[in-house]
Structure formats: C-alpha cells, structure tokens
Design a protein around this motif. Structure first.
Motif, mmCIF file in Angstrom:
data_model
loop_
_atom_site.group_PDB
_atom_site.id
_atom_site.type_symbol
_atom_site.label_atom_id
_atom_site.label_comp_id
_atom_site.label_asym_id
_atom_site.label_seq_id
_atom_site.Cartn_x
_atom_site.Cartn_y
_atom_site.Cartn_z
ATOM 1 N N ILE A 52 0.838 -1.199 0.000
ATOM 2 C CA ILE A 52 0.000 0.000 0.000
ATOM 3 C C ILE A 52 0.871 1.246 0.000
ATOM 4 C CG2 ILE A 52 -1.699 1.334 1.300
ATOM 5 C CD1 ILE A 52 -2.775 -1.378 2.337
ATOM 6 N N LEU A 53 1.912 1.238 0.826
ATOM 7 C CA LEU A 53 2.840 2.371 0.878
ATOM 8 C C LEU A 53 3.543 2.558 -0.458
ATOM 9 C CD1 LEU A 53 4.094 4.555 2.615
ATOM 10 C CD2 LEU A 53 5.748 2.891 3.450
ATOM 11 N N ASP A 54 3.902 1.460 -1.091
ATOM 12 C CA ASP A 54 4.593 1.498 -2.383
ATOM 13 C C ASP A 54 3.719 2.132 -3.463
ATOM 14 O OD1 ASP A 54 6.961 0.506 -4.041
ATOM 15 O OD2 ASP A 54 5.293 -0.444 -5.097
ATOM 16 N N VAL A 55 2.452 1.734 -3.534
ATOM 17 C CA VAL A 55 1.579 2.280 -4.585
ATOM 18 C C VAL A 55 1.241 3.744 -4.314
ATOM 19 C CG1 VAL A 55 0.600 0.019 -5.151
ATOM 20 C CG2 VAL A 55 -0.575 1.479 -3.509
ATOM 21 N N MET A 154 0.975 11.543 1.139
ATOM 22 C CA MET A 154 0.263 11.591 2.412
ATOM 23 C C MET A 154 -1.251 11.623 2.202
ATOM 24 S SD MET A 154 2.699 11.244 4.458
ATOM 25 C CE MET A 154 1.698 11.320 5.949
ATOM 26 N N LYS A 155 -1.691 12.286 1.142
ATOM 27 C CA LYS A 155 -3.130 12.316 0.851
ATOM 28 C C LYS A 155 -3.627 10.915 0.505
ATOM 29 C CE LYS A 155 -6.639 14.156 -2.300
ATOM 30 N NZ LYS A 155 -6.964 15.100 -3.389
ATOM 31 N N TYR A 156 -2.890 10.185 -0.316
ATOM 32 C CA TYR A 156 -3.302 8.831 -0.681
ATOM 33 C C TYR A 156 -3.309 7.909 0.533
ATOM 34 C CZ TYR A 156 -2.984 10.107 -5.622
ATOM 35 O OH TYR A 156 -3.179 10.695 -6.851
ATOM 36 N N ILE A 157 -2.343 8.075 1.423
ATOM 37 C CA ILE A 157 -2.306 7.271 2.639
ATOM 38 C C ILE A 157 -3.536 7.569 3.501
ATOM 39 C CG2 ILE A 157 -1.097 7.020 4.860
ATOM 40 C CD1 ILE A 157 1.524 7.200 3.219
ATOM 41 N N TYR A 158 -3.874 8.849 3.591
ATOM 42 C CA TYR A 158 -5.062 9.268 4.345
ATOM 43 C C TYR A 158 -6.333 8.657 3.731
ATOM 44 C CZ TYR A 158 -8.944 12.629 4.998
ATOM 45 O OH TYR A 158 -10.164 13.206 5.196
ATOM 46 N N ILE A 159 -6.434 8.683 2.404
ATOM 47 C CA ILE A 159 -7.602 8.133 1.714
ATOM 48 C C ILE A 159 -7.675 6.617 1.867
ATOM 49 C CG2 ILE A 159 -8.608 7.700 -0.571
ATOM 50 C CD1 ILE A 159 -7.621 10.499 -1.379
ATOM 51 N N LEU A 160 -6.557 5.941 1.659
ATOM 52 C CA LEU A 160 -6.534 4.478 1.743
ATOM 53 C C LEU A 160 -6.826 4.006 3.163
ATOM 54 C CD1 LEU A 160 -3.477 3.837 -0.591
ATOM 55 C CD2 LEU A 160 -5.851 3.205 -1.046
#
Length: 290
Positions: A52-55, A154-160
């Motif tokens: 998840i972090l990679d993508v 950071m936005k994608y991490i927040y969304i995921l």
C-alpha cells in the motif's frame, strides 16, 4: 401465539440482515473496482502495508511530474540519471513515511518533517538539468515538484486508511499506521496544483466558489507581449498567462502560500482540516473545468 410472533420477527430480522449484507457486498465490489482501477490494489491487500505504501508513493510521483511536460525535458543522460534517482527517491520516501507513521520521528513537527523530505528529494535531483528557451541550465525537479510528491503521498495514505479501516479489523496497514494517521491528518499540507491555485485565487473567471478564497498567487517574473518582455508584480489573481506554475515554485513561495491558505481555511471553515477542504475545493474547480 408468542412463538409465532417471535418467529415472524426473527425471519424479518434475518431478511433485513441479508439485505444489508447484499448492499454492503455491492458497495465493497464497487470500491474494489475503483481502487484497483486507480491504485492497482484491492480491498484484500489491506494486510500488506508495504504494498500500500509502495503504490501511494509511486502514484504520487506521477502526479508530481506530469506538470510542465517534466518527462519531455528528460533526454539522453538526463533520462537515465532521472530513472536511477527516481528509484532512490521512492525508496527514501517510503522509508521516511514508514518512520513517520510508526511514530519513530521524535522531537520533530510534521511541518519540519515535510520540509526535510522535500529538501532531500530536491538534493537527489540536483544534477538533473535541462536547457531552457533562453539557453540557460534549469533544474528539472523543483521544490514545487517535491511538495506535490510528498503531499500526494500523504493524501493517498489518508484516503486508503479511510477505505481500509471500514473493511475489517484485521488490516496490517490500519493497525500499524492508523493511530498516527488520525493524529497527523489535521497537520497535513494541501497538495498545490493549478486547481487549488484557482480555488484560492482572488478571481478566477468570475465563478462563484463555495470553497474558495481571495488570495493572490505568485506570478511569473515576466511575460512576452507584442514581442516585448513585460515585468509582472510578485503576486496577483490566477491567470493562465501570468501565474507561475506550481512546478516552478521555490520553498519560500510554497511556505508562504501554505501558511496563508491554512489560515484562510481555519477562519472560513472552522473545524475543517486543510486536507478535507482540499478534496472539496479540488472537485469544485474540476467540475467547472469540464
């Protein structure tokens, strides 16, 4: 009679539960498709936090480098060097985000961590340059590119995280990072791109903006009109012709804009985090661009 009433209620309850499960399954299937279409991962991948972090980091890189025909500037040795640096930067950003979300970053605010990461990425790309229209060397990767990469990660991490925590309790990504994401979300910066600049601008094509402000935006140093160079004021309303592209921004321009924008969000939308405002503001301008 009592048994009959109980059985009727039980059957009705079971039918309602079944309907809820069917609706839930349909919703999860829809989210699964959208997730895989955009990120290349599904709801079942929540147990693999490294993936998840990679993508998130790699998808954010695309967002950070699509402005200004970044890849078109890379030719020959520059292209080879950029690929090698990109791989190093991806690995470094993944490590840094993991440390941040595992709460291993001590005595340091999120703002300081963000600034440090942007500078590190810029330093990695220091030697990758191109020759501009004036015949001068210019860096291909600016602080503006770096902020977009870090902020979108950071936005994608927040969304995921928001998606996966609704899926199930057994989620390595949420169990490992969840608490820290919830703590940090109020501090996350707004990813700066042209849509956000238009939303923040003093004036943009006379459109009403429910989520907008009256900020002035950094301008280019000058533009050419009728074959002559015209010097511009440092800031002004958003203009496709005059506004300095975010991919050319310096650290100072970014910091000043972010500080003023966050103050505006706090004053106009109390209780709303900047990253929450960004989603609504971005979509509002995107709809107007259709």
């Amino acid at each position: 009679i009592l048994k009959i009433v109980i059985n009727i209620k039980r059957k009705a309850w079971l039918k309602e539960v079944k309907n809820v499960k069917e609706i839930r399954k349909g919703f999860e299937n829809a989210i699964d498709f959208l997730m895989f279409s955009y990120f290349g991962i599904s709801l079942e991948d929540g147990e693999d936090r490294e993936q998840i972090l990679d993508v998130a980091v790699k998808r954010a890189y695309i967002d950070a480098t699509q402005q200004g025909s970044y890849n078109a500037m890379l030719k020959g040795k520059n292209k080879d060097a950029s690929k090698e640096i990109k791989d190093k930067a991806i690995q470094r950003l993944k490590e840094a985000v993991d440390e941040l979300l595992c709460n291993k970053v001590l005595a340091e605010s999120y703002s300081a961590w963000h600034q440090k990461m942007c500078k590190e990425i810029c330093m990695l790309y220091e030697g990758v340059v191109f020759i501009n229209k004036k015949g001068n060397e210019e860096k291909t990767f600016s602080y503006g590119n770096a902020q977009k990469w870090v902020n979108m990660t950071m936005k994608y991490i927040y969304i995921l995280h928001a998606v996966y925590k609704e899926k199930a309790a057994k989620c390595d990504f949420c169990n490992t990072y969840g608490d820290q994401i919830d703590i940090l979300m109020c501090d996350l910066d707004v990813p700066v791109d042209s849509y956000i600049l238009k939303s923040a601008s003093k004036k943009y094509k006379d459109c009403e903006k429910a989520y907008g402000f009256d900020m002035e935006i950094p301008n280019r140093e000058m533009i050419v009109r009728n074959g002559k160079e015209v010097e511009l004021p440092a800031k002004g309303p958003y203009s496709d012709e005059k506004t300095k592209p975010w991919s050319k921004w310096s650290e100072e321009e970014y910091d000043d804009f972010q500080k003023e924008l966050k103050k505006g969000i706090k004053d106009k939308f109390p209780g709303t985090f900047p990253i929450e405002w960004e989603g609504s503001a971005w979509i509002e301008i995107a709809k107007k661009r259709k």
